[in-house]
Design an enzyme around this catalytic site. Structure first.
Site, PDB file in Angstrom:
ATOM      1  N   CYS A  40       1.006  -1.399  -0.412  1.00 20.06           N
ATOM      2  CA  CYS A  40      -0.205   0.288  -0.058  1.00 20.06           C
ATOM      3  C   CYS A  40       0.502   1.406   0.093  1.00 20.06           C
ATOM      4  CB  CYS A  40      -0.688   0.151   1.452  1.00 20.06           C
ATOM      5  SG  CYS A  40      -1.378   1.820   2.105  1.00 20.06           S
ATOM      6  N   HIS A  41       0.129   2.031  -0.368  1.00 19.25           N
ATOM      7  CA  HIS A  41       1.225   3.518  -0.471  1.00 19.25           C
ATOM      8  C   HIS A  41       1.793   4.060   1.286  1.00 19.25           C
ATOM      9  CE1 HIS A  41       1.935   7.081  -3.236  1.00 19.25           C
ATOM     10  NE2 HIS A  41       2.636   7.488  -1.977  1.00 19.25           N
ATOM     11  N   THR A  42       1.333   3.178   2.214  1.00 19.99           N
ATOM     12  CA  THR A  42       1.189   4.092   3.525  1.00 19.99           C
ATOM     13  C   THR A  42       2.215   3.360   3.818  1.00 19.99           C
ATOM     14  OG1 THR A  42      -1.080   4.014   4.166  1.00 19.99           O
ATOM     15  CG2 THR A  42       0.066   4.259   5.426  1.00 19.99           C
ATOM     16  N   HIS A  62       0.996  -3.615   5.812  1.00 17.23           N
ATOM     17  CA  HIS A  62      -0.918  -4.284   6.828  1.00 17.23           C
ATOM     18  C   HIS A  62      -2.191  -5.031   6.162  1.00 17.23           C
ATOM     19  CE1 HIS A  62       0.319  -0.609   4.337  1.00 17.23           C
ATOM     20  NE2 HIS A  62      -1.814  -0.828   4.823  1.00 17.23           N
ATOM     21  N   GLU A  63      -1.223  -5.341   4.973  1.00 17.52           N
ATOM     22  CA  GLU A  63      -2.580  -5.453   3.285  1.00 17.52           C
ATOM     23  C   GLU A  63      -1.859  -7.071   3.685  1.00 17.52           C
ATOM     24  OE1 GLU A  63      -3.870  -2.453   1.120  1.00 17.52           O
ATOM     25  OE2 GLU A  63      -2.687  -4.269  -0.464  1.00 17.52           O
ATOM     26  N   CYS A  92     -12.216  -4.623  19.283  1.00 22.58           N
ATOM     27  CA  CYS A  92     -12.495  -5.187  20.620  1.00 22.58           C
ATOM     28  C   CYS A  92     -13.987  -5.844  21.006  1.00 22.58           C
ATOM     29  CB  CYS A  92     -11.556  -3.905  21.627  1.00 22.58           C
ATOM     30  SG  CYS A  92     -12.382  -2.920  21.906  1.00 22.58           S
ATOM     31  N   CYS A  95     -14.422  -1.370  24.263  1.00 26.06           N
ATOM     32  CA  CYS A  95     -13.609  -0.198  24.829  1.00 26.06           C
ATOM     33  C   CYS A  95     -15.104   1.095  24.373  1.00 26.06           C
ATOM     34  CB  CYS A  95     -12.851   0.319  23.861  1.00 26.06           C
ATOM     35  SG  CYS A  95     -12.736   0.802  21.868  1.00 26.06           S
ATOM     36  N   CYS A  98     -15.438   1.141  20.770  1.00 28.19           N
ATOM     37  CA  CYS A  98     -16.899   0.331  20.216  1.00 28.19           C
ATOM     38  C   CYS A  98     -17.892   0.256  20.502  1.00 28.19           C
ATOM     39  CB  CYS A  98     -15.852  -0.978  20.344  1.00 28.19           C
ATOM     40  SG  CYS A  98     -14.296  -1.430  18.865  1.00 28.19           S
ATOM     41  N   CYS A 106     -11.141   1.494  17.121  1.00 26.45           N
ATOM     42  CA  CYS A 106     -11.241   1.162  18.104  1.00 26.45           C
ATOM     43  C   CYS A 106      -9.742   1.616  19.298  1.00 26.45           C
ATOM     44  CB  CYS A 106     -10.713  -0.627  18.243  1.00 26.45           C
ATOM     45  SG  CYS A 106     -10.435  -1.477  19.662  1.00 26.45           S
ATOM     46  N   ARG A 110      -4.615   0.925  20.308  1.00 26.21           N
ATOM     47  CA  ARG A 110      -3.822   2.544  19.537  1.00 26.21           C
ATOM     48  C   ARG A 110      -2.533   2.477  20.170  1.00 26.21           C
ATOM     49  NH1 ARG A 110      -1.444   4.682  16.978  1.00 26.21           N
ATOM     50  NH2 ARG A 110      -1.788   5.542  14.675  1.00 26.21           N
ATOM     51  N   CYS A 170      -6.732  -3.296   3.284  1.00 25.07           N
ATOM     52  CA  CYS A 170      -7.033  -2.044   3.367  1.00 25.07           C
ATOM     53  C   CYS A 170      -7.506  -1.990   2.606  1.00 25.07           C
ATOM     54  CB  CYS A 170      -4.903  -1.815   3.279  1.00 25.07           C
ATOM     55  SG  CYS A 170      -5.558  -0.164   3.593  1.00 25.07           S
ATOM     56  N   ARG A 371      -1.984  -2.742  -7.442  1.00 27.04           N
ATOM     57  CA  ARG A 371      -1.619  -3.368  -6.507  1.00 27.04           C
ATOM     58  C   ARG A 371      -0.483  -4.457  -6.458  1.00 27.04           C
ATOM     59  NH1 ARG A 371      -2.058   0.180  -2.994  1.00 27.04           N
ATOM     60  NH2 ARG A 371      -3.820  -0.638  -0.484  1.00 27.04           N
TER      61      ARG A 371
HETATM   62  P1  NAD Z   1      -1.586   4.905  -4.973  1.00 24.87           P
HETATM   63  O1  NAD Z   1       0.323   5.324  -5.356  1.00 24.87           O
HETATM   64  O2  NAD Z   1      -1.746   3.417  -6.121  1.00 24.87           O
HETATM   65  O3  NAD Z   1      -2.557   6.003  -6.207  1.00 24.87           O
HETATM   66  C1  NAD Z   1      -2.137   7.487  -5.675  1.00 24.87           C
HETATM   67  C2  NAD Z   1      -2.869   8.223  -6.739  1.00 24.87           C
HETATM   68  O4  NAD Z   1      -3.419   9.410  -6.664  1.00 24.87           O
HETATM   69  C3  NAD Z   1      -1.993   7.814  -8.996  1.00 24.87           C
HETATM   70  O5  NAD Z   1      -3.030   7.289  -9.643  1.00 24.87           O
HETATM   71  C4  NAD Z   1      -1.125   9.083  -8.296  1.00 24.87           C
HETATM   72  O6  NAD Z   1      -1.241   9.484 -10.620  1.00 24.87           O
HETATM   73  C5  NAD Z   1      -2.752  10.205  -8.068  1.00 24.87           C
HETATM   74  N1  NAD Z   1      -2.465  11.352  -8.443  1.00 24.87           N
HETATM   75  C6  NAD Z   1      -0.737  11.835  -7.412  1.00 24.87           C
HETATM   76  N2  NAD Z   1      -1.228  13.693  -7.712  1.00 24.87           N
HETATM   77  C7  NAD Z   1      -2.401  13.909  -7.845  1.00 24.87           C
HETATM   78  C8  NAD Z   1      -3.364  15.012  -8.030  1.00 24.87           C
HETATM   79  N3  NAD Z   1      -2.945  15.980  -7.851  1.00 24.87           N
HETATM   80  N4  NAD Z   1      -4.242  14.849  -8.608  1.00 24.87           N
HETATM   81  C9  NAD Z   1      -5.164  13.791  -8.894  1.00 24.87           C
HETATM   82  N5  NAD Z   1      -3.858  12.549  -9.110  1.00 24.87           N
HETATM   83  C10 NAD Z   1      -2.921  12.382  -8.140  1.00 24.87           C
HETATM   84  O7  NAD Z   1      -1.557   5.499  -3.704  1.00 24.87           O
HETATM   85  P2  NAD Z   1      -3.014   4.490  -3.031  1.00 24.87           P
HETATM   86  O8  NAD Z   1      -2.251   2.858  -1.636  1.00 24.87           O
HETATM   87  O9  NAD Z   1      -4.407   4.134  -3.727  1.00 24.87           O
HETATM   88  O10 NAD Z   1      -3.112   5.660  -1.603  1.00 24.87           O
HETATM   89  C11 NAD Z   1      -3.424   6.745  -2.157  1.00 24.87           C
HETATM   90  C12 NAD Z   1      -3.355   7.442  -0.849  1.00 24.87           C
HETATM   91  O11 NAD Z   1      -4.821   7.326   0.540  1.00 24.87           O
HETATM   92  C13 NAD Z   1      -2.254   7.086   0.377  1.00 24.87           C
HETATM   93  O12 NAD Z   1      -1.908   8.844   1.014  1.00 24.87           O
HETATM   94  C14 NAD Z   1      -2.298   6.546   0.875  1.00 24.87           C
HETATM   95  O13 NAD Z   1      -1.343   6.456   2.157  1.00 24.87           O
HETATM   96  C15 NAD Z   1      -3.882   6.887   1.643  1.00 24.87           C
HETATM   97  N6  NAD Z   1      -4.299   5.468   2.228  1.00 24.87           N
HETATM   98  C16 NAD Z   1      -5.489   6.127   3.207  1.00 24.87           C
HETATM   99  C17 NAD Z   1      -5.706   4.673   3.810  1.00 24.87           C
HETATM  100  C18 NAD Z   1      -6.685   5.597   4.643  1.00 24.87           C
HETATM  101  O14 NAD Z   1      -7.405   4.541   5.377  1.00 24.87           O
HETATM  102  N7  NAD Z   1      -7.079   6.319   5.694  1.00 24.87           N
HETATM  103  C19 NAD Z   1      -6.145   3.256   3.791  1.00 24.87           C
HETATM  104  C20 NAD Z   1      -5.166   3.378   2.437  1.00 24.87           C
HETATM  105  C21 NAD Z   1      -4.399   4.296   1.509  1.00 24.87           C
HETATM  106  N1  AHE Z   2       1.066   7.729  11.251  1.00 19.77           N
HETATM  107  C1  AHE Z   2      -0.026   8.699  10.106  1.00 19.77           C
HETATM  108  C2  AHE Z   2      -1.371   8.235   9.898  1.00 19.77           C
HETATM  109  C3  AHE Z   2      -1.199   7.320   9.009  1.00 19.77           C
HETATM  110  C4  AHE Z   2      -2.445   7.146   8.773  1.00 19.77           C
HETATM  111  O1  AHE Z   2      -3.654   7.898   8.764  1.00 19.77           O
HETATM  112  N2  AHE Z   2      -3.292   6.042   8.885  1.00 19.77           N
HETATM  113  C5  AHE Z   2      -4.534   4.857   8.774  1.00 19.77           C
HETATM  114  C6  AHE Z   2      -4.730   3.692   8.145  1.00 19.77           C
HETATM  115  S1  AHE Z   2      -3.426   4.218   6.222  1.00 19.77           S
HETATM  116  C7  AHE Z   2      -3.886   2.651   6.076  1.00 19.77           C
HETATM  117  O2  AHE Z   2      -2.810   2.990   4.843  1.00 19.77           O
HETATM  118  C8  AHE Z   2      -5.350   5.158   9.824  1.00 19.77           C
HETATM  119  O3  AHE Z   2      -5.888   3.826  10.191  1.00 19.77           O
HETATM  120  N3  AHE Z   2      -6.011   6.236  10.059  1.00 19.77           N
HETATM  121  C9  AHE Z   2      -6.310   5.774  12.187  1.00 19.77           C
HETATM  122  C10 AHE Z   2      -4.787   5.636  12.683  1.00 19.77           C
HETATM  123  O4  AHE Z   2      -5.796   5.308  14.239  1.00 19.77           O
HETATM  124  O5  AHE Z   2      -3.274   5.974  13.257  1.00 19.77           O
HETATM  125  C11 AHE Z   2       0.399  10.267  10.847  1.00 19.77           C
HETATM  126  O6  AHE Z   2       0.411  10.899  10.259  1.00 19.77           O
HETATM  127  O7  AHE Z   2       0.872  10.179  12.193  1.00 19.77           O
HETATM  128 ZN    ZN Z   3      -2.717   1.106   3.384  1.00 18.29          ZN
END
Ligand code: NAD
Ligand code: AHE
Ligand code: ZN
Length: 376
Positions: A40-42, A62-63, A92, A95, A98, A106, A110, A170, A371
């Site tokens: 994942c990008h994260t 994490h995936e 859980c 908590c 939850c 949860c 954390r 994820c 992916r």
């Molecule tokens: P990825 O790299 O596969 O995809 C990102 C996409 O964004 C690419 O297609 C890229 O071309 C596009 N992009 C980049 N800059 C851009 C812009 N300015 N305008 C439009 N498009 C643009 O990444 P991913 O795995 O899809 O993850 C995306 C984001 O989601 C990351 O920041 C990741 O950390 C986050 N994420 C968050 C959660 C969550 O729970 N909130 C879960 C998973 C991933």
């Molecule tokens: N550690 C980062 C924050 C990262 C973050 O927000 N993670 C998401 C999942 S991304 C999955 O690809 C998340 O679950 N957030 C809730 C949490 O409790 O972390 C930072 O910026 O500190």
């Molecule tokens: Zn992820």
């Protein structure tokens, strides 16, 4: 025991695939033999050093998906042989979070999870010299084996293929869940998705599942147009090819009704770029637009907008793990996949060995993979 893992010893450096020590599960813990893990990008965000919570050395990932190998004392919800998906958002069920029924976040483990430790404050991983290696997001799936608390393990049906359902750990759940659980999109809605990567494409298929009418995808990479269309996108915009400001352009595209006020009912950021997050909010509909932040932004980044945007009824929301309650919802999402309600197979563009994991991150940087999945 010994197991193989890709270890992030230092921020910004490639992962090193090596043997590590792994202690068995203590009370309330589960040892899992991983069968597959997505990239994942994260993971890349943390590896690069952009994550303010990043700790090194650590075993990222994490995936995942795998099989329970052993359980510690007191574990009742899973047993050896069960097929499972590790959860970075545990459930859980006791908590305050939850019990609130208002969030999936949860809080039971954390604090220690954020410190790269198990709930008892120690790590199960160490180098062969005995130096501790941190856990990551409570999962550490870039290893042949890992240990998780029972509350962070979702049991899933046994006929589901590991190299596909790991993505439910994820990306799939985050994207589809952002639509279904967080935004609660209704039939006939209009939506704009920024970033058509591993998350954004799942937002698009979530919107299709929810019955959205107009699904606009926005990406700087034109190769993502065909990808978006494959999963239900109806219109594509490359911001680099738009003359003038992007927000009025998108608002204009979504004009409808007698008053011709544009703006989408729902917008989603799946880029992690704070400028994009602002644009996403501002092209949501006056009075009721919901803009959902999914992307994770680097340390120090901040979002801003004119308060007027919120005064006039737009809602800025965020989602982690798509708002899904892991042990309850992940098995259901596996069912949706097995029943053909959602697609995963075409999004898994690259299968890799653990030794090839750094190449998987190169493919992500080059925009070539949706992916990449490591198969153990
Ligand atoms: P990825 O790299 O596969 O995809 C990102 C996409 O964004 C690419 O297609 C890229 O071309 C596009 N992009 C980049 N800059 C851009 C812009 N300015 N305008 C439009 N498009 C643009 O990444 P991913 O795995 O899809 O993850 C995306 C984001 O989601 C990351 O920041 C990741 O950390 C986050 N994420 C968050 C959660 C969550 O729970 N909130 C879960 C998973 C991933
Ligand atoms: N550690 C980062 C924050 C990262 C973050 O927000 N993670 C998401 C999942 S991304 C999955 O690809 C998340 O679950 N957030 C809730 C949490 O409790 O972390 C930072 O910026 O500190
Ligand atoms: Zn992820």
């Amino acid at each position: 025991m010994r197991t193989r893992a890709a270890v992030a010893f230092e921020a910004g450096k490639p992962l090193e695939v090596t043997e590590v020590n792994l202690e068995g599960p203590k009370a309330g813990e589960v040892l899992i033999e991983l069968k597959a893990t997505g990239l994942c990008h994260t993971d890349e965000f943390t590896r690069s050093g952009a994550d303010p919570e990043g700790i090194f050395p650590a075993i990222l990932g994490h995936e995942g998906a795998g099989v329970v190998a052993e359980v510690g004392a007191g574990v009742t919800s899973v047993k050896p042989g069960d097929h499972v998906i590790p959860l970075y958002t545990p459930e859980c069920r006791t908590c305050p979070s939850c019990l609130s029924r208002k969030t999936n976040l949860c809080t039971s483990i954390r604090a220690t999870q954020g410190q790269g430790l198990m709930p008892d404050g120690t790590s199960r991983f160490s180098t062969l010299d005995g130096d501790p290696i941190h856990h990551y997001m409570g999962c550490s799936t870039f290893a042949n084996h890992t240990v998780l608390p029972e509350v962070a393990v979702a049991k899933v049906r046994e006929d589901a293929p590991f190299d596909k359902i790991c993505y439910i750990g994820c990306g799939v759940t985050t994207g589809v869940g952002a639509v279904i659980y967080t935004a609660k999109v209704e039939i006939g809605a209009t939506a704009i998705v920024f970033g058509l990567g591993g998350i954004g494409l799942n937002v698009i298929q979530g919107l299709r599942l929810a019955g959205a009418d107009m699904i606009i995808g926005v990406d700087v990479n034109n190769e993502k147009k065909a990808w978006g269309e494959r999963f239900g996108m109806t219109h594509f915009v490359n911001p680099k090819e738009v003359e003038g400001d992007l927000v009025p352009y998108l608002v204009n595209m979504t004009k409808r009704g007698a008053d011709q006020i544009g703006g989408a009912d729902y917008t989603f950021d799946a880029t992690g770029n704070v400028g994009v997050m602002r644009a996403a909010l501002e092209c949501s509909h006056r009075g009721w637009g919901k803009s959902i932040v999914i992307g994770v932004a680097p340390a120090g980044a901040e979002i801003s907008t004119r308060p007027f945007q919120l005064v006039t009824g737009r809602q800025w929301m965020g989602t982690a793990f798509g708002g899904a309650r892991g042990r309850t919802d992940v098995p259901k999402i596996v069912e949706w996949y097995m029943e053909g309600k959602i697609e995963i197979d075409p999004m898994i563009t690259h299968l890799l060995t653990l030794d090839e994991i750094n190449h998987g991150f190169d493919l992500m940087h080059e925009g070539k993979s949706v992916r990449g999945v490591v198969v153990y």
